[in-house]
Design a protein around this motif. Structure first.
Motif, PDB file in Angstrom:
ATOM      1  N   THR A   1     -58.015 -89.249 -61.459  1.00 39.94           N
ATOM      2  CA  THR A   1     -58.144 -87.967 -60.785  1.00 39.94           C
ATOM      3  C   THR A   1     -59.577 -87.458 -60.955  1.00 39.94           C
ATOM      4  OG1 THR A   1     -57.570 -86.685 -62.750  1.00 39.94           O
ATOM      5  CG2 THR A   1     -55.742 -87.457 -61.350  1.00 39.94           C
ATOM      6  N   LYS A   2     -59.901 -86.385 -60.263  1.00 41.91           N
ATOM      7  CA  LYS A   2     -61.222 -85.779 -60.437  1.00 41.91           C
ATOM      8  C   LYS A   2     -61.432 -85.327 -61.875  1.00 41.91           C
ATOM      9  CE  LYS A   2     -62.315 -84.150 -55.776  1.00 41.91           C
ATOM     10  NZ  LYS A   2     -62.683 -82.963 -54.961  1.00 41.91           N
ATOM     11  N   GLY A   3     -60.377 -84.793 -62.477  1.00 39.16           N
ATOM     12  CA  GLY A   3     -60.490 -84.374 -63.872  1.00 39.16           C
ATOM     13  C   GLY A   3     -60.777 -85.543 -64.796  1.00 39.16           C
ATOM     14  N   ASP A   4     -60.124 -86.686 -64.533  1.00 42.98           N
ATOM     15  CA  ASP A   4     -60.379 -87.887 -65.334  1.00 42.98           C
ATOM     16  C   ASP A   4     -61.838 -88.309 -65.219  1.00 42.98           C
ATOM     17  OD1 ASP A   4     -57.727 -88.055 -66.126  1.00 42.98           O
ATOM     18  OD2 ASP A   4     -57.173 -89.313 -64.411  1.00 42.98           O
TER      19      ASP A   4
ATOM     20  N   LYS B   1     -64.163 -85.906 -67.113  1.00 40.51           N
ATOM     21  CA  LYS B   1     -64.120 -86.135 -68.559  1.00 40.51           C
ATOM     22  C   LYS B   1     -64.873 -87.409 -68.928  1.00 40.51           C
ATOM     23  CE  LYS B   1     -59.630 -85.484 -68.605  1.00 40.51           C
ATOM     24  NZ  LYS B   1     -58.227 -85.439 -69.077  1.00 40.51           N
TER      25      LYS B   1
ATOM     26  N   TYR C   1     -62.303 -78.616 -61.071  1.00 38.27           N
ATOM     27  CA  TYR C   1     -62.426 -79.081 -62.449  1.00 38.27           C
ATOM     28  C   TYR C   1     -62.121 -77.965 -63.451  1.00 38.27           C
ATOM     29  CZ  TYR C   1     -64.948 -82.678 -59.889  1.00 38.27           C
ATOM     30  OH  TYR C   1     -65.285 -83.658 -58.988  1.00 38.27           O
TER      31      TYR C   1
ATOM     32  N   GLN D   1     -59.954 -75.638 -63.485  1.00 32.62           N
ATOM     33  CA  GLN D   1     -58.555 -75.362 -63.769  1.00 32.62           C
ATOM     34  C   GLN D   1     -57.911 -76.434 -64.650  1.00 32.62           C
ATOM     35  OE1 GLN D   1     -56.304 -75.359 -60.103  1.00 32.62           O
ATOM     36  NE2 GLN D   1     -57.469 -77.080 -59.288  1.00 32.62           N
ATOM     37  N   GLU D   2     -58.660 -77.488 -64.984  1.00 36.20           N
ATOM     38  CA  GLU D   2     -58.149 -78.558 -65.845  1.00 36.20           C
ATOM     39  C   GLU D   2     -58.282 -78.139 -67.319  1.00 36.20           C
ATOM     40  OE1 GLU D   2     -57.261 -81.946 -65.477  1.00 36.20           O
ATOM     41  OE2 GLU D   2     -57.428 -82.229 -63.308  1.00 36.20           O
ATOM     42  N   TRP D   3     -57.192 -77.727 -67.930  1.00 35.75           N
ATOM     43  CA  TRP D   3     -57.286 -77.234 -69.313  1.00 35.75           C
ATOM     44  C   TRP D   3     -57.697 -78.341 -70.269  1.00 35.75           C
ATOM     45  CZ3 TRP D   3     -54.591 -79.075 -73.464  1.00 35.75           C
ATOM     46  CH2 TRP D   3     -53.444 -79.857 -73.200  1.00 35.75           C
ATOM     47  N   ARG D   4     -57.342 -79.590 -69.976  1.00 34.05           N
ATOM     48  CA  ARG D   4     -57.751 -80.688 -70.868  1.00 34.05           C
ATOM     49  C   ARG D   4     -59.258 -80.865 -70.860  1.00 34.05           C
ATOM     50  NH1 ARG D   4     -53.024 -82.357 -68.476  1.00 34.05           N
ATOM     51  NH2 ARG D   4     -51.314 -82.904 -69.908  1.00 34.05           N
ATOM     52  N   LEU D   5     -59.878 -80.665 -69.706  1.00 34.96           N
ATOM     53  CA  LEU D   5     -61.335 -80.745 -69.625  1.00 34.96           C
ATOM     54  C   LEU D   5     -61.978 -79.620 -70.433  1.00 34.96           C
ATOM     55  CD1 LEU D   5     -63.981 -81.853 -68.471  1.00 34.96           C
ATOM     56  CD2 LEU D   5     -63.578 -80.453 -66.432  1.00 34.96           C
TER      57      LEU D   5
ATOM     58  N   GLN E   1     -55.509 -68.402 -61.679  1.00 33.31           N
ATOM     59  CA  GLN E   1     -55.625 -69.029 -62.991  1.00 33.31           C
ATOM     60  C   GLN E   1     -55.001 -68.159 -64.084  1.00 33.31           C
ATOM     61  OE1 GLN E   1     -57.079 -72.093 -63.794  1.00 33.31           O
ATOM     62  NE2 GLN E   1     -56.291 -71.730 -65.858  1.00 33.31           N
TER      63      GLN E   1
END
Length: 267
Positions: free
Chosen positions: A40-43, A46, A68, A70-74, A93
């Protein structure tokens, strides 16, 4: 998708759709390296960040659009690395302790808004009204003596006050609003760079059948753009985009603390 190993981190370099990554024969025919996976874009974000952090580059801030942000893992990855960020987020959000970010901003007193430039544009400074407030610490993450603060940030257009953009920020303790605004404004330079690379250096003008040819084209286009951008900067030229209330709720959680605002958690 090409990949590069940095210690225990597998860095994804290009994104491939599942229709490709699930078809090994197709990837082999196109000479795509074996180290590939759907991401994904988030992947991808990161992976790029991890590669940057593993380099000798001095990394202090990260900024990105809401895809990006909104990606809490990022966001958590950056916090664990003590890297500051100013990330755009959608108005829906959810923010720890305060709920939706747009509802929180709606409750802000009018004197919260400050006028700042977030960078130079083609027609002068890009000036907006900005509202910012520090958020309550998260005990499980921050410990007893936090070194960084979390913020909510909003950007309001001068010409169209109903147009508001929202951000989440994480910054070293003592960072001022002007610095957060400056970091938010640096994203335009990245977007303009890609647009210029497409329009002037052929970044998206390729017809290839093999991965090596595509990779070489992209690399050369970005190299040409970087070289000419450096020449333009040395000549003193600049490019940039240009951009020329709500009432406070009686139960608003906005509180003034010294020379900055805080958003208190509900009791």
């Amino acid at each position: 998708m090409a990949a590069q190993s940095l210690g225990s981190v597998n860095v994804l370099v290009q994104r491939l759709p599942k229709s490709w990554t699930s078809d090994p024969a197709r990837c082999t025919e196109a000479k795509i390296p074996d180290e590939r996976a759907f991401a994904t874009k988030g992947d991808l974000a990161k992976a790029i960040i991890m590669r940057a952090l593993a380099s000798p580059l001095p990394i202090a801030w990260v900024t990105a659009d809401s895809a990006y942000g909104q990606e809490w893992r990022l966001r958590r990855l950056l916090e664990e690395a003590s890297i500051g960020y100013v990330l755009a987020v959608p108005k829906s959000q959810h923010v720890h302790a305060i709920g939706r970010i747009d509802f929180a901003i709606t409750q802000a007193p009018e004197d919260v808004w400050e006028r700042h430039s977030c960078g130079a544009g083609a027609k002068g400074p890009r000036v907006y009204d900005w509202a910012a407030a520090r958020l309550p610490a998260i005990d499980d993450f921050d410990g007893d003596a936090p070194t960084h603060d979390r913020w909510v940030l909003a950007r309001r257009s001068l010409a169209r006050p109903d147009e508001i953009a929202y951000y989440l920020a994480y910054a070293p303790a003592g960072t001022g609003i002007a610095e957060l605004v400056r970091i938010a404004g640096t994203r335009w330079a990245i977007e303009e760079a890609f647009q210029a690379a497409k329009n002037e250096y052929g970044l998206d003008q390729y017809e290839v059948r093999r991965y090596p040819g595509w990779y070489r084209h992209i690399t050369l286009a970005m190299l040409a753009h970087a070289f000419l951008a450096a020449m333009a900067a040395a000549a003193g030229t600049e490019k940039g985009a240009a951009e020329s209330v709500p009432a406070i709720s009686p139960r608003s959680r906005w509180r003034k603390s010294g020379d900055s605002w805080q958003l208190a958690a509900p009791r």
